[in-house]
Design an enzyme around this catalytic site. Structure first.
Site, PDB file in Angstrom:
ATOM      1  N   ARG A 137       0.847  -1.221   0.000  1.00  0.00           N
ATOM      2  CA  ARG A 137       0.000   0.000   0.000  1.00  0.00           C
ATOM      3  C   ARG A 137       0.872   1.257   0.000  1.00  0.00           C
ATOM      4  NH1 ARG A 137      -3.714  -1.671   4.544  1.00  0.00           N
ATOM      5  NH2 ARG A 137      -4.736  -3.494   3.700  1.00  0.00           N
ATOM      6  N   ARG A 146      -3.298   6.273   1.465  1.00  0.00           N
ATOM      7  CA  ARG A 146      -3.899   7.309   2.293  1.00  0.00           C
ATOM      8  C   ARG A 146      -2.956   8.009   3.258  1.00  0.00           C
ATOM      9  NH1 ARG A 146      -8.910   5.044   5.249  1.00  0.00           N
ATOM     10  NH2 ARG A 146      -7.892   3.014   4.995  1.00  0.00           N
ATOM     11  N   ARG A 149      -7.713  11.819  -4.159  1.00  0.00           N
ATOM     12  CA  ARG A 149      -8.883  10.999  -3.823  1.00  0.00           C
ATOM     13  C   ARG A 149     -10.153  11.841  -3.686  1.00  0.00           C
ATOM     14  NH1 ARG A 149     -12.473   7.821  -2.905  1.00  0.00           N
ATOM     15  NH2 ARG A 149     -12.594   6.138  -1.383  1.00  0.00           N
ATOM     16  N   ASP A 200      -6.257  -2.483  -7.272  1.00  0.00           N
ATOM     17  CA  ASP A 200      -6.871  -3.166  -6.146  1.00  0.00           C
ATOM     18  C   ASP A 200      -7.071  -4.623  -6.518  1.00  0.00           C
ATOM     19  OD1 ASP A 200      -8.378  -2.368  -3.435  1.00  0.00           O
ATOM     20  OD2 ASP A 200      -9.445  -4.014  -4.413  1.00  0.00           O
ATOM     21  N   TYR A 237     -13.748 -12.689  -0.405  1.00  0.00           N
ATOM     22  CA  TYR A 237     -14.397 -11.384  -0.568  1.00  0.00           C
ATOM     23  C   TYR A 237     -15.725 -11.516  -1.324  1.00  0.00           C
ATOM     24  CZ  TYR A 237     -10.795  -8.089   1.039  1.00  0.00           C
ATOM     25  OH  TYR A 237      -9.932  -7.338   1.799  1.00  0.00           O
TER      26      TYR A 237
END
Lengths: 348, 348
Positions: free
Chosen positions: A31, A35, A44, A80, A158
């Site tokens: 990652r 963020r 974003r 992703d 998922y």
């Protein structure tokens, strides 16, 4: 796509992956574009998460953000793991503060009929290939570019849970109740993942990582039956078409390391619960290890981070080793602390 | 409290804990009294979760519910690990579908001043002692009664996170940022836990389990610094006052088993990710192992459950072994499937 790429100036991570001598330990973090960076959050604001993945110029820009700031030894394409379920026809939204949410998760084996297979990855995931191609050019050979995919069990879980879960009990119930249908789903995913990874390399990715992020929910027996065969198949089938170093990261899969060392990956990623000497020993001498600092160590002082980073290199050894965190970097980490980590590794 | 208890008719679990020969493998399950039972859900409708814990007659009734249904070899008092933070003055609510929520979690080390210490456990947790005493009588010696507490790190992480978390990053940040204050909090918790466990035995508990449910979030180094010393201290201090078998269950703490085998517990609980032979070997010959069937195996058919249960006994061996799941039973399990598990163990 323009495949005439600029020459590579820093091949440290590729050398480590191949078991060649390196002057310094190469380092990247999972990652890496994300963020914790204010410039990511600024981007974003104007985009939905998956629209950022789908817009090659935006994905490229986000991939380059950490490379501009830090002396990292690799870039990883901003994307992703859930783009593969999307390519299979499932709708996934990224909800703020909640994470990914599937609007119609798989409930019963009959729902497999709703999946759109086989996937034409050029049609469905061509935007990732374009982002990779563009980014490889824009990197100007500064560092190699990593492509990736989620492993089949992780994606399956998922698709059934429909989002986060503390136990993965719905998807694990499939493994016990519907073993044949589970294998069918895992094979559908494997076929898509193989094409997706091959396409990423053809577009310009110089290394691949397969994320088995939900290994931790499996028992050793379930892992052997439902995860390992597909992880192995992916490696074998991708290699028949392209040749780049491949890494498998079994998060929480401490029990799986010996088995994984026999299925052909160049690199095995270790989470932070693995003791370096034990991880190295289980993985064996012919595989590069990657990892595994506790992501929360980045909450300490810069001095403590450097001590932990250097100690980690000391314990893993400086060769056949790629430094990384044992999980993705958390959003509230101070970027300066990531800089301290990278410096600690390079100075070790 | 009436300490003149009925004679014990089934001491299988105590024999296994002491390393004595057993005719059959003893079995119980974590969260044995709980939401998978319709009679529990019927009781729950009329009571707030923590009021059930605080009402000895209700806690007793819920503890006995599974004992009436199944040939289990132990009862475990219905309570919650978060009664200790409550005793320290923190307010905890149990929210439907969300789990426990602290109304004012600890944010900074200054917040430690808000904790009401030292805890007088007879005042604050006397309701648990009353429930244990009542239940031991009502059990009429059918099976032993287990008392329990959360381990210090697990409670600390709840008190800081304020509820569930995927990463425990706030509480782990304390360990890296405020090591001294973290040790202070862990010691406060340890002191309360020791008194609480001693009080449970004095009231009638015949075995104790310490739940380090959040071991899985710690690195081996953090575990060594912040979990192990307190787990050790609890065993040592409790033993100076009372003498019953003690079990430590480090969920996700695969890396901790060797260390835990040296701190004096009679039993070490294993989660479902530990291979039986490896767990047994790491724990050594002088400690009883407990565990570790995947709770999700109960979603299979009764036949498959029995095969897995028998195979587990075969792999662990029938002596110095207590069968259990590797985590608490999940709420959507069919009670008949739990019966199949218990039968599978006893028939192995």
């Amino acid at each position: 796509m323009d495949l005439n790429f600029p020459p590579l100036k820093n091949d440290r991570i590729l050398r480590a992956a191949r078991g060649e001598e390196t002057d310094k330990v190469p380092v990247w973090v999972m990652r890496q574009a994300g963020r914790y960076l204010p410039e990511f959050r600024a981007t974003r604001v104007n985009h939905d998460f998956f629209s950022m993945c789908r817009t090659p110029e935006v994905a490229c820009e986000i991939t380059l953000q950490p490379i501009r700031r830090f002396p990292l030894d690799a870039a990883i394409i901003f994307s992703d793991i859930l783009v593969v379920p999307q390519a299979l026809g499932m709708e996934v939204l990224m909800k703020a503060g909640e994470g990914p949410v599937f609007t119609s998760p798989l409930v019963t084996p009959e729902d497999l009929n709703m999946l759109e297979t086989p996937v034409n990855v050029d049609d469905k995931l061509g935007y990732v290939f374009k982002a990779i191609n563009l980014t490889r050019h824009k990197l100007e050979g500064k560092v190699p570019l990593i492509g990736f995919a989620g492993a089949p069990w992780t994606l399956m879980s998922y698709m059934i849970e429909g989002g986060g879960s503390k136990t993965m009990s719905k998807s694990k119930a499939w493994l016990y109740r519907y073993p044949d249908e589970s294998h069918k789903l895992l094979q559908i995913l494997t076929d898509a993942i193989v094409d997706f990874l091959v396409g990423q390399v053809r577009a310009g990715a110089q290394m691949l990582q397969v994320f088995e992020s939900h290994a931790e929910y499996l028992s050793p027996d379930l892992f052997t039956q439902f995860a390992l065969p597909y992880i192995k198949q992916i490696q074998e089938r991708v290699r028949t078409k392209v040749d780049v170093p491949m890494c498998i990261f079994p998060k929480g899969g401490h029990f799986s390391l010996e088995q994984l060392s026999s299925v052909g990956y160049d690199i095995i990623g270790l989470d932070w619960t693995i003791k370096p000497d034990e991880g190295r020993q289980k993985v064996g001498p012919n595989i590069t290890v990657q990892g595994n600092m506790d992501p929360c160590a980045l909450y300490g002082t810069k001095e403590s981070i450097q001590v932990i980073a250097k100690n980690m290199v000391h314990r893993f050894g400086s060769q056949r080793y790629i430094a990384n965190l044992g999980h993705g970097i958390y959003p509230d980490v101070d970027p300066e602390h990531l800089a301290a980590f990278i410096d600690g590794i390079h100075d070790a």
